[in-house]
Motif scaffolding. Structure first.
Motif: not given
Length: 153
Positions: A108-110, A112, A114-115, A118
């Protein structure tokens, strides 16, 4: 395509375009026969240079590279032929192992960043499109700004 394969391919492409640009520079400045090589290979190298830098940013986030590793990855594109050495160094240190950490079914991205990664990895076709548009846009900006050392005749 794994992170290792992607990074290796873009690092090799960057080295090849560096070599072609250097060949073009020899033709222009040493033999004074043509500047076509600099124009064509310079554009190709600029395009691949930007793609390499964007790929480095993508892997910096996905592979959880340190700030030092990420910055050295970006800087490795500046001197001729250093990108392949850098990619191999990362591989030897296990920094290109495994698949896409932030891909489908991954972590799960943690943050911005990583989001964003993703979201791109969830839609590979869109990611390639975004990458191509980003490289073209940045190449266009570079063409408007001009050569890194100023205008040369």
């Amino acid at each position: 395509m794994t992170p290792r394969t992607l990074y290796r391919r873009i690092a090799v492409a960057e080295v090849v375009t560096w070599a072609l640009l250097l060949l073009g520079m020899v033709l222009k400045y040493v033999t004074k026969s043509t500047e076509l090589g600099v124009r064509v290979f310079g554009l190709a190298h600029g395009f691949v240079f930007i793609a390499y830098c964007l790929t480095t940013l993508l892997l910096w986030v996905n592979q959880r590279w340190t700030a030092r590793e990420g910055l050295l990855g970006l800087l490795s594109a500046v001197p001729p032929f250093l990108t392949v050495w850098w990619e191999r160094r990362l591989e030897r240190r296990g920094r290109l192992d495994d698949g896409w950490r932030l891909g489908r079914g991954g972590e799960t991205p943690t943050s911005r960043a990583e989001r964003v990664v993703t979201a791109l990895l969830a839609r590979p076709v869109v990611a390639v499109g975004v990458g191509v548009v980003a490289v073209l846009a940045l190449t266009g900006v570079a063409l408007v700004v001009g050569p890194p050392v100023g205008k040369q005749g």
